[in-house]
Design a protein around this motif. Sequence first.
Motif, PDB file in Angstrom:
ATOM      1  N   MET A 224      76.148  40.579  73.326  1.00 37.41           N
ATOM      2  CA  MET A 224      76.379  41.954  72.876  1.00 37.41           C
ATOM      3  C   MET A 224      76.188  42.054  71.363  1.00 37.41           C
ATOM      4  N   ILE A 225      75.485  43.089  70.927  1.00 33.87           N
ATOM      5  CA  ILE A 225      75.362  43.430  69.521  1.00 33.87           C
ATOM      6  C   ILE A 225      76.383  44.528  69.235  1.00 33.87           C
ATOM      7  N   ARG A 226      77.378  44.194  68.447  1.00 39.65           N
ATOM      8  CA  ARG A 226      78.440  45.148  68.143  1.00 39.65           C
ATOM      9  C   ARG A 226      78.096  45.814  66.807  1.00 39.65           C
ATOM     10  N   LYS A 227      77.656  47.074  66.872  1.00 40.02           N
ATOM     11  CA  LYS A 227      77.249  47.796  65.683  1.00 40.02           C
ATOM     12  C   LYS A 227      78.467  48.392  64.975  1.00 40.02           C
ATOM     13  N   PRO A 228      78.355  48.668  63.670  1.00 39.51           N
ATOM     14  CA  PRO A 228      79.499  49.218  62.935  1.00 39.51           C
ATOM     15  C   PRO A 228      79.964  50.550  63.525  1.00 39.51           C
ATOM     16  N   ALA A 229      81.280  50.684  63.641  1.00 40.52           N
ATOM     17  CA  ALA A 229      81.850  51.931  64.143  1.00 40.52           C
ATOM     18  C   ALA A 229      82.369  52.820  63.026  1.00 40.52           C
ATOM     19  N   VAL A 230      82.754  52.219  61.888  1.00 42.93           N
ATOM     20  CA  VAL A 230      83.383  53.016  60.832  1.00 42.93           C
ATOM     21  C   VAL A 230      82.723  52.844  59.462  1.00 42.93           C
TER      22      VAL A 230
ATOM     23  N   TRP B  90      78.447  40.684  65.556  1.00 45.00           N
ATOM     24  CA  TRP B  90      78.935  41.897  64.908  1.00 45.00           C
ATOM     25  C   TRP B  90      78.051  42.178  63.697  1.00 45.00           C
ATOM     26  N   ILE B  91      77.693  43.448  63.540  1.00 47.02           N
ATOM     27  CA  ILE B  91      76.857  43.868  62.419  1.00 47.02           C
ATOM     28  C   ILE B  91      77.709  44.663  61.429  1.00 47.02           C
ATOM     29  N   THR B  92      77.567  44.347  60.137  1.00 46.84           N
ATOM     30  CA  THR B  92      78.134  45.171  59.080  1.00 46.84           C
ATOM     31  C   THR B  92      77.029  45.420  58.053  1.00 46.84           C
ATOM     32  N   PRO B  93      77.251  46.276  57.073  1.00 47.81           N
ATOM     33  CA  PRO B  93      76.226  46.470  56.039  1.00 47.81           C
ATOM     34  C   PRO B  93      75.891  45.188  55.281  1.00 47.81           C
ATOM     35  N   LEU B  94      76.768  44.186  55.339  1.00 48.32           N
ATOM     36  CA  LEU B  94      76.514  42.920  54.646  1.00 48.32           C
ATOM     37  C   LEU B  94      75.824  41.885  55.537  1.00 48.32           C
ATOM     38  N   GLY B  95      75.477  42.260  56.770  1.00 50.58           N
ATOM     39  CA  GLY B  95      74.738  41.344  57.630  1.00 50.58           C
ATOM     40  C   GLY B  95      75.421  41.069  58.953  1.00 50.58           C
ATOM     41  N   GLU B  96      75.016  39.973  59.585  1.00 52.48           N
ATOM     42  CA  GLU B  96      75.492  39.616  60.922  1.00 52.48           C
ATOM     43  C   GLU B  96      76.638  38.606  60.860  1.00 52.48           C
ATOM     44  N   VAL B  97      77.560  38.752  61.817  1.00 48.91           N
ATOM     45  CA  VAL B  97      78.646  37.787  61.995  1.00 48.91           C
ATOM     46  C   VAL B  97      78.643  37.362  63.455  1.00 48.91           C
TER      47      VAL B  97
ATOM     48  N   LEU C 198      89.592  45.305  63.326  1.00 49.02           N
ATOM     49  CA  LEU C 198      88.942  44.039  62.998  1.00 49.02           C
ATOM     50  C   LEU C 198      87.696  44.261  62.145  1.00 49.02           C
ATOM     51  N   GLU C 199      86.979  45.328  62.428  1.00 46.23           N
ATOM     52  CA  GLU C 199      85.727  45.587  61.705  1.00 46.23           C
ATOM     53  C   GLU C 199      85.937  45.629  60.194  1.00 46.23           C
ATOM     54  N   VAL C 200      87.010  46.269  59.750  1.00 42.50           N
ATOM     55  CA  VAL C 200      87.189  46.441  58.306  1.00 42.50           C
ATOM     56  C   VAL C 200      87.553  45.138  57.597  1.00 42.50           C
ATOM     57  N   GLN C 201      87.920  44.101  58.356  1.00 43.24           N
ATOM     58  CA  GLN C 201      88.177  42.789  57.745  1.00 43.24           C
ATOM     59  C   GLN C 201      86.861  42.079  57.409  1.00 43.24           C
TER      60      GLN C 201
END
Length: 265
Positions: A1-7, A88-95, A125-128
């Motif tokens: 699963m690719i978890r895209k940013p929600a917030v 997990w994807i954030t603006p800083l890349g993949e985790v 969790l995303e914001v961490q």
Amino acid sequence: MIRKPAVAGYFYPRDPLRLREQIEQYILPRAQKIKAIAAVSPHAGYVYSGSVAGAVYSHLQIPQKVVLLGPNHTGMGARASIMTQGTWITPLGEVKVDEELALEILENSQFLKENAQAHSAEHSLEVQLPFLQYFRPDIKIVPIVLMGTSFEMAQEIGQALAKTLKNGETLIISSTDMSHYEPQEVAAKKDQAAIEAILDLDPQALYQRVIQENISMCGVMPTVAALVASLLLGAEEARLVNYTTSGDVTGDYSQVVGYAGVVIH
């Protein structure tokens, strides 16, 4: 699963450069780094709780592997939901999710269920992640979100974590905000009671105070689990690194949300 940013673009900037700049406003360059077992960090929008999260992550020696425990605000998925694979994807890349570690934790718990849906829109969790990525770009995670008020469930999950994390090379992060929408004086008094239980490394006292004193600490179950695991992994001390409320940002102290940052070692 690719978890895209929600917030992204809501709780924190969507633009990577702006996000890094905001994180840098909150970090403490001279903070003494601690090899911690666990930590407690808030999950509001960065403008409100970023200074507390920044203090927490500034004090941590962050290993490559982190177990993230948070409350389930959306109500989706199982009561105790773990992701055992995916990115997990954030603006800083993949985790990446650490699949091997996640599967071992899942095997050691009767309560945890594999459920990606619970994580799809959950922000706690995303914001961490951007803070973790800033300090440790090669971070791998095991995401777990909990809902309900079962001490037995939180205790068992803490025991499962301790059974799995024997080598001391994995950090546990409990994501929680403290009192919600109380007058400043009320919130500070209630939060102090909960924080004292955390600093005493007493998961039972934390649970009882939150229930008995009606403290609207959304991540009490993740924090109980983190405390149980920490004690079994040899924790001896907990340190409060920062406490603020939303009123300190907005100037409105009539209804505030509290934010506490704690490092356990």
